[in-house]
Design an enzyme around this catalytic site. Structure first.
Site, PDB file in Angstrom:
ATOM      1  N   GLY A  27      -6.192   2.555  -4.666  1.00 39.33           N
ATOM      2  CA  GLY A  27      -6.698   1.178  -5.145  1.00 39.33           C
ATOM      3  C   GLY A  27      -7.075   0.348  -4.238  1.00 39.33           C
ATOM      4  O   GLY A  27      -8.382   0.106  -4.244  1.00 39.33           O
ATOM      5  N   VAL A  28      -6.124   0.074  -3.545  1.00 41.28           N
ATOM      6  CA  VAL A  28      -6.310  -0.956  -2.256  1.00 41.28           C
ATOM      7  C   VAL A  28      -7.595  -0.348  -1.358  1.00 41.28           C
ATOM      8  O   VAL A  28      -8.592  -0.958  -0.900  1.00 41.28           O
ATOM      9  CB  VAL A  28      -5.111  -1.242  -1.409  1.00 41.28           C
ATOM     10  CG1 VAL A  28      -5.502  -1.973  -0.366  1.00 41.28           C
ATOM     11  CG2 VAL A  28      -4.072  -1.912  -2.317  1.00 41.28           C
TER      12      VAL A  28
ATOM     13  N   ALA B 126     -39.845  24.953  -3.623  1.00 42.03           N
ATOM     14  CA  ALA B 126     -40.521  25.640  -4.779  1.00 42.03           C
ATOM     15  C   ALA B 126     -40.086  27.050  -4.886  1.00 42.03           C
ATOM     16  O   ALA B 126     -40.918  27.971  -5.168  1.00 42.03           O
ATOM     17  CB  ALA B 126     -42.167  25.410  -4.423  1.00 42.03           C
TER      18      ALA B 126
ATOM     19  N   VAL C  77       0.942  -1.280  -0.066  1.00 39.55           N
ATOM     20  CA  VAL C  77       0.125   0.128   0.009  1.00 39.55           C
ATOM     21  C   VAL C  77       0.918   1.219   0.044  1.00 39.55           C
ATOM     22  O   VAL C  77       1.838   1.518   1.059  1.00 39.55           O
ATOM     23  CB  VAL C  77      -0.995   0.151   1.159  1.00 39.55           C
ATOM     24  CG1 VAL C  77      -1.626   1.159   1.327  1.00 39.55           C
ATOM     25  CG2 VAL C  77      -2.102  -1.140   1.162  1.00 39.55           C
TER      26      VAL C  77
ATOM     27  N   SER D 269       0.698   6.174  -6.481  1.00 38.63           N
ATOM     28  CA  SER D 269       2.227   6.007  -6.858  1.00 38.63           C
ATOM     29  C   SER D 269       2.106   5.557  -8.498  1.00 38.63           C
ATOM     30  O   SER D 269       1.165   4.972  -8.739  1.00 38.63           O
ATOM     31  CB  SER D 269       2.857   5.000  -5.894  1.00 38.63           C
ATOM     32  OG  SER D 269       2.005   3.637  -6.125  1.00 38.63           O
TER      33      SER D 269
ATOM     34  N   GLY E   7       4.161   2.994  -9.436  1.00 40.34           N
ATOM     35  CA  GLY E   7       4.020   1.720  -9.370  1.00 40.34           C
ATOM     36  C   GLY E   7       2.628   0.917  -9.131  1.00 40.34           C
ATOM     37  O   GLY E   7       2.323   0.109  -9.886  1.00 40.34           O
TER      38      GLY E   7
ATOM     39  N   GLN F  97     -27.410  31.608  -5.848  1.00 39.45           N
ATOM     40  CA  GLN F  97     -28.385  30.597  -6.292  1.00 39.45           C
ATOM     41  C   GLN F  97     -28.281  30.608  -7.855  1.00 39.45           C
ATOM     42  O   GLN F  97     -28.841  29.508  -8.360  1.00 39.45           O
ATOM     43  CB  GLN F  97     -29.893  30.979  -5.859  1.00 39.45           C
ATOM     44  CG  GLN F  97     -30.030  30.913  -4.386  1.00 39.45           C
ATOM     45  CD  GLN F  97     -29.930  29.664  -3.813  1.00 39.45           C
ATOM     46  OE1 GLN F  97     -30.695  28.847  -4.124  1.00 39.45           O
ATOM     47  NE2 GLN F  97     -28.901  29.045  -3.000  1.00 39.45           N
TER      48      GLN F  97
ATOM     49  N   GLU G 226     -35.161  27.913  -7.632  1.00 32.98           N
ATOM     50  CA  GLU G 226     -35.394  26.835  -8.971  1.00 32.98           C
ATOM     51  C   GLU G 226     -34.954  27.170 -10.343  1.00 32.98           C
ATOM     52  O   GLU G 226     -34.452  26.680 -11.046  1.00 32.98           O
ATOM     53  CB  GLU G 226     -36.586  26.158  -8.617  1.00 32.98           C
ATOM     54  CG  GLU G 226     -36.830  25.314  -7.354  1.00 32.98           C
ATOM     55  CD  GLU G 226     -38.360  24.803  -7.043  1.00 32.98           C
ATOM     56  OE1 GLU G 226     -38.395  23.796  -6.901  1.00 32.98           O
ATOM     57  OE2 GLU G 226     -39.029  25.820  -7.174  1.00 32.98           O
TER      58      GLU G 226
ATOM     59  N   PHE H 176     -38.322  20.621 -10.055  1.00 39.43           N
ATOM     60  CA  PHE H 176     -39.854  19.661  -9.899  1.00 39.43           C
ATOM     61  C   PHE H 176     -40.591  19.465 -11.197  1.00 39.43           C
ATOM     62  O   PHE H 176     -41.681  19.714 -11.420  1.00 39.43           O
ATOM     63  CB  PHE H 176     -40.596  20.039  -8.820  1.00 39.43           C
ATOM     64  CG  PHE H 176     -41.559  19.124  -8.356  1.00 39.43           C
ATOM     65  CD1 PHE H 176     -41.204  17.802  -8.173  1.00 39.43           C
ATOM     66  CD2 PHE H 176     -42.942  19.395  -8.227  1.00 39.43           C
ATOM     67  CE1 PHE H 176     -42.132  16.752  -7.511  1.00 39.43           C
ATOM     68  CE2 PHE H 176     -43.760  18.456  -7.826  1.00 39.43           C
ATOM     69  CZ  PHE H 176     -43.203  17.119  -7.382  1.00 39.43           C
TER      70      PHE H 176
HETATM   71  C1  FAD Z   1     -10.829   9.298  -7.082  1.00 41.01           C
HETATM   72  C2  FAD Z   1      -9.882   8.549  -8.029  1.00 41.01           C
HETATM   73  C3  FAD Z   1      -9.715   8.933  -9.310  1.00 41.01           C
HETATM   74  C4  FAD Z   1      -8.694   8.475 -10.218  1.00 41.01           C
HETATM   75  N1  FAD Z   1      -8.394   8.664 -11.403  1.00 41.01           N
HETATM   76  C5  FAD Z   1      -7.597   8.116 -12.212  1.00 41.01           C
HETATM   77  C6  FAD Z   1      -7.557   8.596 -13.573  1.00 41.01           C
HETATM   78  O1  FAD Z   1      -7.974   9.470 -13.989  1.00 41.01           O
HETATM   79  N2  FAD Z   1      -6.649   7.928 -14.344  1.00 41.01           N
HETATM   80  C7  FAD Z   1      -5.743   6.846 -13.797  1.00 41.01           C
HETATM   81  O2  FAD Z   1      -5.183   6.205 -14.516  1.00 41.01           O
HETATM   82  N3  FAD Z   1      -5.950   6.566 -12.428  1.00 41.01           N
HETATM   83  C8  FAD Z   1      -6.765   7.082 -11.889  1.00 41.01           C
HETATM   84  N4  FAD Z   1      -6.981   6.358 -10.595  1.00 41.01           N
HETATM   85  C9  FAD Z   1      -6.426   5.380 -10.143  1.00 41.01           C
HETATM   86  C10 FAD Z   1      -5.119   5.724  -9.220  1.00 41.01           C
HETATM   87  O3  FAD Z   1      -4.200   6.473 -10.238  1.00 41.01           O
HETATM   88  C11 FAD Z   1      -4.283   4.501  -8.940  1.00 41.01           C
HETATM   89  O4  FAD Z   1      -5.344   3.958  -8.030  1.00 41.01           O
HETATM   90  C12 FAD Z   1      -3.117   4.840  -8.331  1.00 41.01           C
HETATM   91  O5  FAD Z   1      -2.246   5.080  -9.225  1.00 41.01           O
HETATM   92  C13 FAD Z   1      -2.623   3.248  -7.589  1.00 41.01           C
HETATM   93  O6  FAD Z   1      -1.574   3.873  -6.828  1.00 41.01           O
HETATM   94  P1  FAD Z   1      -1.562   3.738  -5.404  1.00 41.01           P
HETATM   95  O7  FAD Z   1      -0.200   4.068  -4.639  1.00 41.01           O
HETATM   96  O8  FAD Z   1      -2.680   4.379  -4.737  1.00 41.01           O
HETATM   97  O9  FAD Z   1      -1.721   2.327  -5.183  1.00 41.01           O
HETATM   98  P2  FAD Z   1      -2.244   1.257  -3.926  1.00 41.01           P
HETATM   99  O10 FAD Z   1      -3.588   1.318  -3.704  1.00 41.01           O
HETATM  100  O11 FAD Z   1      -1.446   1.634  -2.635  1.00 41.01           O
HETATM  101  O12 FAD Z   1      -1.864  -0.151  -4.367  1.00 41.01           O
HETATM  102  C14 FAD Z   1      -2.552  -0.596  -5.560  1.00 41.01           C
HETATM  103  C15 FAD Z   1      -1.984  -2.076  -5.972  1.00 41.01           C
HETATM  104  O13 FAD Z   1      -0.716  -2.054  -6.707  1.00 41.01           O
HETATM  105  C16 FAD Z   1       0.200  -2.798  -6.075  1.00 41.01           C
HETATM  106  N5  FAD Z   1       1.513  -2.106  -6.110  1.00 41.01           N
HETATM  107  C17 FAD Z   1       1.798  -0.863  -5.508  1.00 41.01           C
HETATM  108  N6  FAD Z   1       3.026  -0.492  -5.765  1.00 41.01           N
HETATM  109  C18 FAD Z   1       3.555  -1.564  -6.265  1.00 41.01           C
HETATM  110  C19 FAD Z   1       4.928  -1.786  -6.313  1.00 41.01           C
HETATM  111  N7  FAD Z   1       5.953  -1.010  -6.407  1.00 41.01           N
HETATM  112  N8  FAD Z   1       5.145  -3.234  -6.999  1.00 41.01           N
HETATM  113  C20 FAD Z   1       4.114  -4.261  -7.213  1.00 41.01           C
HETATM  114  N9  FAD Z   1       2.927  -4.030  -6.712  1.00 41.01           N
HETATM  115  C21 FAD Z   1       2.397  -2.713  -6.319  1.00 41.01           C
HETATM  116  C22 FAD Z   1      -0.446  -2.977  -4.704  1.00 41.01           C
HETATM  117  O14 FAD Z   1       0.132  -4.280  -4.280  1.00 41.01           O
HETATM  118  C23 FAD Z   1      -1.845  -3.068  -4.911  1.00 41.01           C
HETATM  119  O15 FAD Z   1      -2.388  -4.075  -5.290  1.00 41.01           O
HETATM  120  C24 FAD Z   1      -8.071   7.303  -9.776  1.00 41.01           C
HETATM  121  C25 FAD Z   1      -8.070   6.818  -8.305  1.00 41.01           C
HETATM  122  C26 FAD Z   1      -9.254   7.287  -7.443  1.00 41.01           C
HETATM  123  C27 FAD Z   1      -9.168   6.798  -6.202  1.00 41.01           C
END
Ligand code: FAD
Ligand code: FES
Length: 1278
Positions: free
Chosen positions: A211-212, A1035, A206, A295, A297, A1143, A1210, A868
């Protein structure tokens, strides 16, 4: 889940090696607490308070009227604050970028940006000043920059020295946090990290948790072990080599962006192709808060199908360095790396250490493309990375790579297409072949998840075409001998875009003049800041869920139906009751009183009994609830309740199905003036059409919230809730079978409502009260966003058929319009009446027939939403006008057809109400003049002639909106004014504060009437035990009704004080007041509508306005930008111009969302798909018109409302449709180029998909359309 930014905080960290402190904004909802070791977290409460000293950021957003309901305000403040900590004098672009991840549903963003702009430094102030000289000289500004607190960086909070000391002195050690279900391990060395991953191969790494965190929160995935590698330095290393740059996998996307910006600046332009393409994607990827933590990665490893980076990394030949216990290896990011949804070729124990991004070579070009439902902070619908390398000095393709996201379960490469093109010359013939191959290779089945199949397929081709255009330009520059290259036939039509560098500019929003002779301390008519704006900005404002919990308090979670139409055989709560913390479950059988809830005489069921005769009627219907000691336990309990269903046949989901099966409610409404049949006979021409208008989710920032506290004595209950109609919520008493005098409902404020907290809140309150009654404990219910969207209904979708008869000059002489509105239960079926009463909008059609039918379907029942039914009704009328104008046989453009048919002189509506449309016409004329319509129309025509795939459109839309409830009994209000012995005054009235500023206006009224400063007047809350039997705050009638009540109460008190004042004329307010309160009841206008006679006075008066909007549409992607909007509104003499302008702007942006962005998609089994900000896109700061002017019509008055003001909450929402019609205008220009003239169908919302398909480009036409009925679509149009 990070999509709205309301929880934004600033995270600060000290780096002991570099001795630097970094600050960044982040979404608190995604920040794991374990990751915050040694970090300082600053919230808005930390930077200033009304008790001590407010911070300039808080002050400026508040004073610029950037806070209405205030629920988004702390997040806005912290996004800007974090920006200023890094850049004390940001540019306007920096501000817009910083606010890109923050949503606001009330303000329309302009006032927020206006407040923030004051930090832009001297240059900006001068520009603002110059702009202000140009417009409305002498009309007062909404706020004065000179009155603002100066920015003083030396006063900022310092980074906690103890954290610095700890960071300096502590030897980093592995940290382990053990929770109930999860163990969190944070190693400090790479070796340790590799070993941990080998030991726990399934444990996620993490970093940003974007993502997680979402998986765990929304998919219920539990990871028993989590590894946090944020302290492993190797993962952050950046190493430049002559061939490229290695970027540590843990680097945040913000640091990646900073790095590539630097490389683009520093390296030779030939080398930076991939960096530039990445930069382009990074600018619109997520919001700033997401980019700050997510990140590189993580983005790669998540392997999301629509990742923006992966297609570019793959096209750019990037390489990953990965490590595991087995050693290191390098692996290419290509089509073999992405193996499925969320899956890569990485082994379970492998860690991405760094990513190599190669520099490009001379003759090599990399580009990125994306199309998303919103320009920023939205996952892409389709995204792409493309790279080509030409043999030196020629147009021969040496290498080509094309990758897409959003067209399959993972990033995909068009390898076959590329193979065919490599070795050939880059010319029209090759490209034509490439489109054909691509269409074949990147295919999507018609039922593909995510839908939009034709659109997505056309985007794959359009992106290649865009790439082609750019490459042709490059080849032109590169290839010396042009004669060796063949000219494409369409190149003359495509100019390099003159409009790509568009910027937000200043707009005009001015107050109104108060009348000469008005006392300086009389604040009526002056732009007074929302009375709670400062406490909202400082985080002190108390919302329902901020009320402190009491001992033994329980939480409630709902059990909802998963079937659209089924018998409810059994509700089994056995397993749920065994779970930790679960206290009880409630269903309808527990209701001691009435099992129905009645609104305007119609029953709506509360929760259903588990008896075999009963049915569930939609997915999301509430069938029961579970109460537990914590929110989490309640949620787990609700999930464990087993409901047994038996599906029933004849499910009705769409309006078409309802029409086919005659699944209607009675009564249907009909109104006719003149003789429509005769009118059709006399008409020169006839036209028939159909339009579908989708529903709209309220998306108030504060979800439905309530707290029911039994007093334990004499069956009394105190109910705190976020509700527009506390009196209706008080019918909890009926549910429990107790008198109303035992239930008091209290509303302090709402974090937005927009009609969604009138009836539905009351039903939820009854269920919560039932749980409190049964358990004897206080019970709190705060819906999660997903449940709120699923359960509470939305604006009514509408399908309308029309037939119109008109003369050759465009005069409409007859129209027959039939509107079908989707409803389930009857609580708000009155919508069909409001639809019919506004079916004329601003037009006098001599023979007009309107019919409206409420359809009964198996989808969640729709409910009130700002306007409405009127926004739907008027869109139908305006579409009719537009279609008439588009008939080739009618020579006039839409503007003239509108003018020709508009009410003029003494007029009478189709329900026989006489009125004078003078102010309607004044608004129209003034808007045309202020917007400089006629000369812009000419410029637009020129632009469209010289641009083939970008088109501009403009539309002017009028509005005539009836104010008040047609049901007369709802037009009343009461107020109670207390004058205390110390001279302070407490005003209570029936209106509830939801951001519309009603309390501020009531304070202004009381201040004028009692002739005392507003500082002596307080408004605490709206409660049924102080002002009983209140009407809903809806309204647009709240200020009219309650304002009169407050005025009358004050007058009565003053009358009583008169003898005292006479006796002591030199006394002060404080010396006069010693007598207490008085109550007075104020009744509003006698409105009525007689549907049998088809006549009435359903409205007290009309609010008029006109709006002109211009857009630019990218015909290849359907993307659009509103270039300019001008609104002229007649709101009489505004009580508070800054609140009213707020408004106007907020409603306009909500309308823009309704008509052009917000999609509620349902599955073929009736399940709502979008359940949060990730899937449901409301307008963000990027959607603001680049220039936004609002003018209040001068010299208007109104006999029918307090101080000559007019209701405004409205009406303006409908004016968002000017953007819809401007898009339609631009699409018409695009269609003309491909030989398609005449009227065409464009349904609402005109999202990029609808717009792109309507433009009918050659790429859209290349995509085969599967026969309807030959497949099951992913989503249905309801
Ligand atoms: C509100 C929102 C908007 C978003 N909009 C976009 C968008 O417009 N375009 C887009 O492309 N993405 C978008 N995302 C996705 C976001 O870019 C990715 O979720 C993010 O880059 C993942 O990075 P993290 O560090 O948060 O991952 P984490 O949630 O910390 O990890 C995600 C996964 O990656 C794995 N992982 C992480 N680092 C490594 C590593 N070094 N080696 C191997 N595995 C690894 C982890 O094990 C895990 O399974 C959005 C996400 C959110 C919540
Ligand atoms: S003020 Fe922004 S959501 Fe209400």
């Amino acid at each position: 889940g990070g999509g709205c930014g309301a929880c934004t905080v600033m995270v600060s960290r000290y780096n002991p090696r570099e001795k630097t402190i970094s600050h960044f904004s982040a979404n608190a909802c995604l920040l794991p607490v374990c990751q915050l070791h040694l970090a300082a977290v600053t919230t808005t409460e930390g930077i200033g308070s009304t008790e001590t000293r407010i911070h300039p950021v808080q002050e400026r957003i508040a004073k610029a009227n950037g806070s209405q309901c205030g629920f988004c305000t702390p997040g806005m403040v912290m996004s800007l604050y974090a920006l200023l900590r890094n850049q004390p004098q940001p540019s306007l672009e920096d501000i817009v970028e910083a606010l890109g991840g923050n949503l606001c549903r009330c303000t329309g963003y302009r006032p927020i940006v206006d407040g923030c702009k004051t930090f832009c430094g001297v240059r900006m102030s001068v520009m603002r000043h110059l702009e202000s000289l140009l417009v409305d000289n002498g009309v007062p500004e909404l706020f004065h920059e000179g009155d603002l607190l100066p920015q003083d960086p030396t006063q900022e909070l310092i980074f906690p020295p103890e954290l610095m000391l700890m960071a300096e002195s502590q030897r980093p050690l592995t940290q382990t946090f053990c929770g109930e279900r999860i163990t969190w391990v944070s190693p400090v060395t790479l070796r340790e990290l590799v070993e941990l991953k080998a030991k726990h191969p399934k444990a996620p790494l993490v970093l940003g948790n974007t993502g997680v965190g979402l998986e765990m929160k929304f998919k219920g995935i539990l990871h028993p072990v989590i590894i946090s590698p944020t302290r492993v330095p190797e993962l952050y290393e950046v190493n430049k080599t002559p061939d490229g740059v290695w970027v540590g996998a843990a680097c945040s996307l913000t640091s990646l962006k900073t790095l590539v910006e630097k490389l683009v600046r520093e390296l030779h332009e030939d080398q930076v192709e991939t960096f530039s393409a990445l930069l382009q994607q990074l600018r619109s990827l997520g919001g700033q808060q997401i980019r700050n933590v997510a990140s590189l990665g993580g983005n790669i490893a998540s392997a999301a199908p629509n990742s923006d980076l992966n297609p570019v990394l793959a096209a750019g030949r990037c390489i990953l360095s990965v490590i595991s216990k087995g050693g290191r290896r390098e692996i290419a990011v290509n089509e073999d790396f992405f193996v499925g949804f969320g899956k890569t070729a990485l082994k379970q124990d492998e860690i991405i250490l760094s990513v190599f991004i190669p520099v490009s070579k001379r003759g090599e070009f990399v580009r990125a493309f994306r199309q998303a439902p919103r320009k920023a902070n939205a996952l892409a619908t389709v995204t792409s990375g493309m790279r080509v390398r030409f043999a030196q000095g020629t147009d021969a393709v040496e290498d080509l790579a094309i990758f897409y996201g959003g067209v399959g379960p993972c990033t995909v490469g068009a390898t076959k297409t590329c193979r065919e093109v490599i070795g050939r010359r880059w010319n029209e013939e090759t490209l034509n072949e490439a489109y054909r191959l691509l269409l074949d290779e990147i295919s999507l089945p018609p039922s593909a998840p995510g839908g939009k199949v034709e659109f997505r397929r056309s985007l794959t081709l359009s992106f290649l075409f865009k790439f082609n255009l750019q490459m042709l330009q490059k080849l032109n520059e590169m290839v010396a001998s042009r004669s060796s290259r063949s000219e494409p036939s369409w190149r003359w039509q495509v100019r390099p875009d003159c409009s790509d560098k568009r910027r937000l500019t200043f707009g005009t929003c001015r107050s109104q003049e108060v009348s000469q002779g008005q006392r300086g301390d009389d604040l009526v008519g002056r732009p007074v800041m929302h009375r709670s704006a400062l406490s909202q900005a400082t985080g002190e404002a108390v919302y329902c869920d901020d009320i402190a919990g009491s001992q033994g308090e329980l939480f409630l979670a709902l059990v909802t139906s998963t079937r659209a139409h089924a018998k409810l055989i059994k509700i089994d709560d056995g397993e749920a009751l065994k779970l930790p913390g679960v206290v009880d479950a409630v269903t309808a059988k527990d209701i001691p009183g009435k099992k129905f809830r009645t609104f305007t005489g119609i029953d709506e069921e509360l929760v259903w009994l588990p008896a075999s005769t009963l049915q569930v009627t939609c997915v999301g219907q509430m069938v029961g609830a579970v109460v537990a000691d914590t929110r989490q336990h309640a949620k787990q309990g609700a999930a464990a309740v087993k409901v047994v269903y038996e599906d029933l046949p004849d499910r009705v989901l769409t309006i078409e199905e309802a029409i086919e099966k005659k699944s209607f409610f009675k009564p249907q409404r009909e109104i006719e003036r003149g003789n429509v049949t005769e009118g059709f006979r006399k008409a020169d021409q006839m036209l028939e059409g159909e339009i579908r208008i989708g529903g709209q989710e309220h998306f108030y920032m504060e979800t439905q919230s309530m707290l029911v506290v039994p007093s334990g004595e004499e069956k009394e209950l105190k109910v705190y809730l976020s509700c527009q109609h506390p009196t209706y919520a008080q019918s909890i008493a009926e549910t429990l079978g107790i008198p109303s005098n035992r239930v008091s409902c209290h509303v302090k404020r709402m974090g937005g409502a927009f009609g969604g907290k009138v009836t539905k809140t009351s039903i939820l309150a009854s269920i919560t009260a039932l749980a409190a009654w049964k358990t004897g404990q206080a019970v709190r219910c705060v819906l999660e966003r997903g449940d709120d969207m699923l359960i509470t209904g939305a604006r009514h979708p509408v399908l309308a058929n029309y037939k119109v008869g008109f003369m050759n000059d465009g005069r409409i002489i007859a129209a027959d319009i039939h509107v079908f509105a989707k409803i389930f239960t009857l609580d708000v079926s009155l919508v069909i009446e409001k639809i019919l009463l506004h079916i004329d909008n601003a037009y006098s059609v001599p023979n007009l027939r309107g019919r409206a039918t409420a359809c009964k379907t198996n989808l969640p029942s729709n409910t009130a939403f700002r306007g409405f039914g009127v926004p739907q009704s008027m869109l139908v009328v305006e579409s009719v006008i537009n279609d008439v104008a588009m008939k080739e046989s009618v020579v006039s453009p839409p503007l003239q057809i509108r003018e020709k048919n508009m009410y003029k002189g003494p007029s009478i509506t189709h329900y026989k109400l006489q009125f004078d449309p003078e102010n309607l016409l004044r608004c129209w004329d003034e808007c045309l003049q202020k917007a400089d319509y006629h000369s812009r129309r000419t410029t637009i025509a020129q632009f469209n002639q010289s641009n083939r795939f970008k088109k501009r459109g403009i539309a002017v839309i009028p509005i005539k909106y009836g104010i008040a409830f047609a049901e007369c009994f709802l037009n009343q209000a009461a107020a109670l004014v207390h004058i205390y012995k110390d001279g302070s005054v407490l005003v209570s009235h029936g209106g509830a504060e939801m951001g519309q500023g009603i309390h501020t206006k009531m304070q202004q009224v009381a201040s004028r009437e009692l002739r005392i400063p507003v500082s002596l007047i307080h408004i605490s809350e709206t409660s049924t035990n102080v002002v009983p039997n209140t009407c809903p705050s809806a309204a647009s009638f709240g200020t009219d009704a309650n304002g009169m009540a407050v005025k009358m109460a004050c007058e009565t008190l003053l009358q009583r004080l008169e003898p005292v004042i006479r006796e002591d004329p030199k006394g002060t307010w404080q010396s006069w007041v010693s007598w207490p309160n008085v109550v007075s009841l104020c009744r509003g206008p006698d409105t009525y509508m007689d549907w049998k006679k088809q006549e009435g006075q359903p409205y007290a008066y009309f609010t008029y306005g006109t709006c002109c909007s211009e857009v630019e549409v990218d015909c290849l992607t359907g993307d659009y930008q509103t270039l300019r909007t001008d609104i002229v509104m007649d709101i009489g003499r505004s009580i508070n111009p800054s609140i009213d302008i707020g408004q106007i702007e907020g409603a306009f942006m909500q309308g823009l969302g309704l008509y052009t962005m917000e999609e509620r998609k349902f599955s073929p089994s009736g399940m709502l798909y979008p359940r949060g900000p990730a899937q449901y896109k409301i307008p963000a700061v990027c959607d603001m018109p680049l220039k936004f002017n609002v003018y209040l019509l001068a010299g208007s008055s109104n006999l029918h409302a307090i101080y000559s003001s007019k209701g405004i909450g409205e009406p303006v929402l409908f004016l968002g449709s000017s953007v819809f019609f401007a898009i339609k205008d631009a699409v018409a220009a695009a269609r003309k180029d491909v030989g398609l003239g005449g009227p065409f169908k464009l349904d609402s919302p005109a999202c990029p998909e609808e717009t792109c398909l309507a433009c009918a480009s050659c790429f859209v036409q290349m995509v085969p359309v599967p026969k309807p009925g030959s497949f099951q679509p992913w989503a249905i149009d309801v």
